[in-house]
Design a protein around this motif. Structure first.
Motif, short mmCIF file in Angstrom:
data_model
loop_
_atom_site.label_atom_id
_atom_site.label_comp_id
_atom_site.label_asym_id
_atom_site.label_seq_id
_atom_site.Cartn_x
_atom_site.Cartn_y
_atom_site.Cartn_z
N MET A 175 0.39 -1.39 -0.04
CA MET A 175 -0.16 -0.16 0.00
C MET A 175 0.84 1.20 -0.11
N THR A 176 0.72 2.55 -1.11
CA THR A 176 1.38 2.78 -0.70
C THR A 176 1.26 4.28 -0.37
N PRO A 177 2.18 4.89 1.04
CA PRO A 177 1.97 5.60 1.58
C PRO A 177 2.03 7.81 1.38
N ILE A 178 0.95 8.35 1.86
CA ILE A 178 0.36 9.69 0.88
C ILE A 178 1.72 10.43 0.84
N HIS A 179 2.33 11.64 -0.42
CA HIS A 179 3.76 11.96 -0.43
C HIS A 179 2.67 13.82 -0.75
N LEU A 211 7.67 14.18 17.60
CA LEU A 211 6.47 14.33 16.42
C LEU A 211 6.40 12.89 15.43
N THR A 212 5.20 12.18 15.61
CA THR A 212 4.73 10.81 15.63
C THR A 212 3.68 11.31 14.57
N LYS A 213 3.47 10.92 13.48
CA LYS A 213 2.63 10.64 12.44
C LYS A 213 2.59 9.70 12.03
N THR A 214 0.70 9.46 12.40
CA THR A 214 -0.12 7.68 12.04
C THR A 214 -0.54 8.32 10.21
N ILE A 215 -0.99 7.35 9.65
CA ILE A 215 -1.43 7.54 8.59
C ILE A 215 -2.86 5.91 8.09
N SER A 216 -3.74 6.15 8.51
CA SER A 216 -4.90 4.70 7.68
C SER A 216 -5.85 5.06 7.84
N SER A 217 -6.77 3.30 7.49
CA SER A 217 -7.85 3.67 7.11
C SER A 217 -8.98 3.75 7.63
N PRO A 218 -10.02 4.31 7.75
CA PRO A 218 -11.53 3.70 8.84
C PRO A 218 -11.79 3.42 9.11
N GLN A 248 -4.56 -1.84 11.88
CA GLN A 248 -3.24 -1.33 11.93
C GLN A 248 -3.16 -0.48 10.99
N PRO A 249 -2.59 0.88 11.41
CA PRO A 249 -1.87 1.96 10.43
C PRO A 249 -1.34 1.90 9.44
N PHE A 250 -1.00 2.36 8.57
CA PHE A 250 -0.52 1.66 7.28
C PHE A 250 0.78 2.44 6.82
N HIS A 251 0.83 3.64 8.26
CA HIS A 251 2.68 4.48 8.11
C HIS A 251 2.01 4.92 9.97
N ALA A 252 3.41 4.65 9.56
CA ALA A 252 3.77 5.86 10.68
C ALA A 252 4.55 5.80 10.63
N GLU A 253 5.04 7.78 11.63
CA GLU A 253 6.65 7.79 11.28
C GLU A 253 7.04 9.00 12.45
#
Length: 213
Positions: A1-5, A157-164, A168-173
């Protein structure tokens, strides 16, 4: 799955259309980085006895609801912790969404944001969460009968990206930086301190105090 850029403002992110797809194209995204410089480290000279300055700062922080841990009372040292919404302590610029002539922008330091993105042949909502863990060390140093107040802060700062509905989030940084510095996520989102955390200390000092670098 491709993260947001999200690319910088000079390069608009163009979303490729899918011919014959029933779902409409999601809004385009753009990014505007912080316009100013990160808040710099500062110190203050206070014409009061160190023990009085230390007590006034501590009382003020506690009245503001700050989480304070005393490191060395005799040495005038303590640490302030903050965990939660990055605003107003961090500036990450703006995320701009637009479709045609309709524009909207969201602070990139917002704790919660959602965006429509295309995934395969569907347009889905992606949720982005941002959390700040900050630590500010405060030192009240004697200078004769007066005091010098110094602050030194670290921001994480911790960023997580997920789908409703996703488990699990598919991107965390996670990124970190100090007062006077800035750092960027892999997406290009740059973040820096606003100086508001350090201002919790400076607001407790007498107005006649002399500030310096």
């Amino acid at each position: 799955m491709t993260p947001i850029h999200i690319r910088p403002a000079a390069v608009t992110l163009l979303l490729a259309g899918f011919a014959g797809c029933a779902a409409p194209d999601p809004p385009e995204l753009d990014y505007l980085p912080p316009s100013g410089q990160p808040a710099a480290e500062r110190s203050a000279f206070v014409r009061q006895q160190p023990w009085l300055v230390w007590g006034n700062i501590l009382d003020h922080l506690q009245q503001q609801g700050a989480q304070v841990s005393i490191v060395n009372e005799a040495g005038g040292e303590f640490v302030v912790f903050y965990n939660g919404d990055p605003q107003p302590y961090v500036d990450c610029g703006w995320i701009v969404t637009y479709r045609g002539a309709e524009l909207d922008r969201v602070p990139a330091a917002a704790s919660d944001a959602s965006f429509l993105r295309r995934r395969d042949v569907e347009v889905v909502t992606l949720e982005r969460e941002l959390r700040l863990d900050a630590r500010m060390r405060v030192d009240v140093e004697p200078s004769g009968d007066d005091a010098i107040v110094r602050t030194d802060s670290t921001y994480m700062l911790t960023k997580t990206i997920s789908s409703p509905g996703a488990r699990q989030p598919f991107h965390a940084e996670t990124i970190d930086f100090h007062t006077g510095e800035s750092e960027a996520f892999s997406s290009g989102t740059a973040c820096q301190p606003t100086g508001e955390l350090e201002r919790l200390v400076s607001d407790s000092l007498p107005k006649v105090s002399l500030a310096g670098n």
